[in-house]
Design a protein around this motif. Structure first.
Motif, PDB file in Angstrom:
ATOM      1  N   MET A   1       0.856  -1.191   0.000  1.00 26.92           N
ATOM      2  CA  MET A   1       0.000   0.000   0.000  1.00 26.92           C
ATOM      3  C   MET A   1       0.892   1.240   0.000  1.00 26.92           C
ATOM      4  SD  MET A   1      -3.067   0.881   2.639  1.00 26.92           S
ATOM      5  CE  MET A   1      -3.901  -0.660   2.407  1.00 26.92           C
ATOM      6  N   ASP A   2       0.680   2.207  -0.944  1.00 29.17           N
ATOM      7  CA  ASP A   2       1.552   3.377  -0.984  1.00 29.17           C
ATOM      8  C   ASP A   2       1.114   4.421   0.046  1.00 29.17           C
ATOM      9  OD1 ASP A   2      -0.558   4.749  -2.055  1.00 29.17           O
ATOM     10  OD2 ASP A   2       0.041   4.363  -4.123  1.00 29.17           O
ATOM     11  N   ILE A   3       1.916   5.530   0.152  1.00 24.52           N
ATOM     12  CA  ILE A   3       1.686   6.518   1.217  1.00 24.52           C
ATOM     13  C   ILE A   3       0.338   7.219   1.046  1.00 24.52           C
ATOM     14  CG2 ILE A   3       2.530   8.724   2.153  1.00 24.52           C
ATOM     15  CD1 ILE A   3       5.319   7.622   1.828  1.00 24.52           C
ATOM     16  N   ASP A   4      -0.039   7.534  -0.214  1.00 27.07           N
ATOM     17  CA  ASP A   4      -1.332   8.194  -0.454  1.00 27.07           C
ATOM     18  C   ASP A   4      -2.480   7.371   0.099  1.00 27.07           C
ATOM     19  OD1 ASP A   4      -0.173  10.282  -1.591  1.00 27.07           O
ATOM     20  OD2 ASP A   4      -0.662   9.759  -3.680  1.00 27.07           O
ATOM     21  N   LEU A   5      -2.420   6.076  -0.200  1.00 29.02           N
ATOM     22  CA  LEU A   5      -3.498   5.185   0.257  1.00 29.02           C
ATOM     23  C   LEU A   5      -3.513   5.105   1.783  1.00 29.02           C
ATOM     24  CD1 LEU A   5      -3.387   2.262  -2.317  1.00 29.02           C
ATOM     25  CD2 LEU A   5      -5.208   3.907  -1.997  1.00 29.02           C
TER      26      LEU A   5
ATOM     27  N   SER B   1      -9.395  -2.184   0.946  1.00 31.51           N
ATOM     28  CA  SER B   1      -8.381  -3.247   1.036  1.00 31.51           C
ATOM     29  C   SER B   1      -8.691  -4.372   0.073  1.00 31.51           C
ATOM     30  CB  SER B   1      -8.336  -3.828   2.457  1.00 31.51           C
ATOM     31  OG  SER B   1      -8.136  -2.813   3.358  1.00 31.51           O
ATOM     32  N   GLN B   2      -9.981  -4.724   0.000  1.00 30.96           N
ATOM     33  CA  GLN B   2     -10.367  -5.814  -0.904  1.00 30.96           C
ATOM     34  C   GLN B   2     -10.047  -5.450  -2.348  1.00 30.96           C
ATOM     35  OE1 GLN B   2     -14.447  -6.844  -0.402  1.00 30.96           O
ATOM     36  NE2 GLN B   2     -14.063  -8.123   1.357  1.00 30.96           N
ATOM     37  N   ASN B   3     -10.449  -4.219  -2.749  1.00 29.36           N
ATOM     38  CA  ASN B   3     -10.186  -3.789  -4.129  1.00 29.36           C
ATOM     39  C   ASN B   3      -8.695  -3.746  -4.416  1.00 29.36           C
ATOM     40  OD1 ASN B   3     -12.870  -3.537  -4.559  1.00 29.36           O
ATOM     41  ND2 ASN B   3     -12.939  -1.346  -4.135  1.00 29.36           N
ATOM     42  N   PHE B   4      -7.948  -3.222  -3.440  1.00 31.51           N
ATOM     43  CA  PHE B   4      -6.505  -3.094  -3.613  1.00 31.51           C
ATOM     44  C   PHE B   4      -5.865  -4.469  -3.815  1.00 31.51           C
ATOM     45  CE2 PHE B   4      -2.252  -3.064  -1.750  1.00 31.51           C
ATOM     46  CZ  PHE B   4      -1.651  -2.096  -2.532  1.00 31.51           C
ATOM     47  N   LEU B   5      -6.271  -5.411  -2.938  1.00 33.74           N
ATOM     48  CA  LEU B   5      -5.711  -6.764  -3.039  1.00 33.74           C
ATOM     49  C   LEU B   5      -6.046  -7.400  -4.380  1.00 33.74           C
ATOM     50  CD1 LEU B   5      -6.201  -8.589   0.370  1.00 33.74           C
ATOM     51  CD2 LEU B   5      -4.113  -8.366  -0.948  1.00 33.74           C
ATOM     52  N   ARG B   6      -7.328  -7.244  -4.787  1.00 32.16           N
ATOM     53  CA  ARG B   6      -7.765  -7.865  -6.040  1.00 32.16           C
ATOM     54  C   ARG B   6      -6.986  -7.300  -7.220  1.00 32.16           C
ATOM     55  NH1 ARG B   6     -13.037  -6.396  -6.284  1.00 32.16           N
ATOM     56  NH2 ARG B   6     -13.520  -7.733  -4.543  1.00 32.16           N
ATOM     57  N   GLU B   7      -6.876  -5.948  -7.257  1.00 33.22           N
ATOM     58  CA  GLU B   7      -6.183  -5.323  -8.391  1.00 33.22           C
ATOM     59  C   GLU B   7      -4.715  -5.736  -8.424  1.00 33.22           C
ATOM     60  OE1 GLU B   7      -6.943  -1.185  -7.859  1.00 33.22           O
ATOM     61  OE2 GLU B   7      -9.098  -1.488  -8.202  1.00 33.22           O
ATOM     62  N   THR B   8      -4.092  -5.789  -7.235  1.00 30.23           N
ATOM     63  CA  THR B   8      -2.675  -6.169  -7.186  1.00 30.23           C
ATOM     64  C   THR B   8      -2.474  -7.598  -7.661  1.00 30.23           C
ATOM     65  OG1 THR B   8      -2.485  -4.778  -5.255  1.00 30.23           O
ATOM     66  CG2 THR B   8      -0.639  -6.211  -5.690  1.00 30.23           C
ATOM     67  N   MET B   9      -3.379  -8.480  -7.191  1.00 27.09           N
ATOM     68  CA  MET B   9      -3.251  -9.890  -7.563  1.00 27.09           C
ATOM     69  C   MET B   9      -3.403 -10.077  -9.062  1.00 27.09           C
ATOM     70  SD  MET B   9      -3.348 -12.081  -4.771  1.00 27.09           S
ATOM     71  CE  MET B   9      -4.646 -13.244  -4.732  1.00 27.09           C
ATOM     72  N   VAL B  10      -4.403  -9.360  -9.636  1.00 29.44           N
ATOM     73  CA  VAL B  10      -4.645  -9.503 -11.073  1.00 29.44           C
ATOM     74  C   VAL B  10      -3.460  -8.946 -11.845  1.00 29.44           C
ATOM     75  CG1 VAL B  10      -6.081  -8.708 -12.986  1.00 29.44           C
ATOM     76  CG2 VAL B  10      -7.151  -9.529 -10.882  1.00 29.44           C
ATOM     77  N   ALA B  11      -2.966  -7.764 -11.407  1.00 27.80           N
ATOM     78  CA  ALA B  11      -1.868  -7.115 -12.133  1.00 27.80           C
ATOM     79  C   ALA B  11      -0.600  -7.956 -12.088  1.00 27.80           C
ATOM     80  CB  ALA B  11      -1.612  -5.732 -11.537  1.00 27.80           C
ATOM     81  N   THR B  12      -0.371  -8.634 -10.982  1.00 24.45           N
ATOM     82  CA  THR B  12       0.894  -9.384 -10.858  1.00 24.45           C
ATOM     83  C   THR B  12       0.768 -10.845 -11.272  1.00 24.45           C
ATOM     84  OG1 THR B  12       0.339  -9.931  -8.596  1.00 24.45           O
ATOM     85  CG2 THR B  12       1.670  -7.955  -8.922  1.00 24.45           C
TER      86      THR B  12
END
Ligand code: SF4
Length: 187
Positions: free
Chosen positions: A1-5, A21-32
């Motif tokens: 999670m970056d500083i802005d978030l 948190s859910q959206n962040f996790l999902r987007e990170t997982m999909v992107a990576t």
């Protein structure tokens, strides 16, 4: 999670934080590609669970239902193979059709099938369910369950023996394994 978030998170309610948190996790997982990796790692576990715990909807239509009852009794003991009969379509994986299907009962069977959660399967047990059996070409008997719902496994016989029913479930188990391989492991 970056500083802005992190800064935004300090001003959020617990519910907003949970959603973010859910959206962040999902987007990170999909992107990576992490989601794909986890799917591949866990697919054999889900597949194992699915194929070893198929819950048929518990109802009988005609004489083949007595063979189903025998398969559930102490001699054949279907439960040892994970075949546990449930009385609600919402808790069932398999619709086990076991007798002639009259035109009158067809809408009820279709409604029960639609109430079952996916993934779901259908087993047609006995000649009557497969093709109308002795009621071939009768005006009031449906000439095969696959004319109104998709059938995965056919168990021929009039009646089918309990051993044949258990073998049908064994074939379904193989089919579930093959389907899961196709949909999760090979993509
Ligand atoms: S296949 Fe034979 S035993 Fe089974 S329901 Fe039909 S008539 Fe009865």
């Amino acid at each position: 999670m970056d500083i802005d978030l992190s800064f935004q998170a300090m001003t959020m309610t617990a519910k907003q934080f949970g959603e973010m948190s859910q959206n962040f996790l999902r987007e990170t997982m999909v992107a990576t590609g992490g989601k794909k990796a986890i799917d591949k790692l866990t697919a054999p576990i889900w597949s194992w669970g699915q194929r070893n715990s198929v819950y048929p909807l518990h109802f009988g239509i005609a004489c083949c239902a007595l063979e189903m009852a025998a398969a559930g009794g102490p001699r054949f003991d279907a439960e040892r193979l994970g075949i546990v009969f449930r009385s609600s379509p919402r808790q069932s994986d398999v619709m086990l059709l076991n007798g002639w299907i009259s035109a009158k009962i067809r809408p009820s069977l279709k409604a029960l099938y639609e109430q079952m959660p996916s993934p779901k399967w259908v087993i047609a047990m006995g000649e009557c369910t497969i093709s109308g059996g002795p009621w071939y070409d009768a005006y009031n008997v449906i000439q095969g369950a696959d004319t109104f719902i998709p059938v995965d496994i056919y168990i021929p016989g009039c009646p089918c023996r309990p051993e044949a029913m258990l073998e049908g479930f064994n074939k379904l188990s193989q089919k579930i394994t093959a389907e899961n391989r196709g949909s999760f492991l090979d993509d």
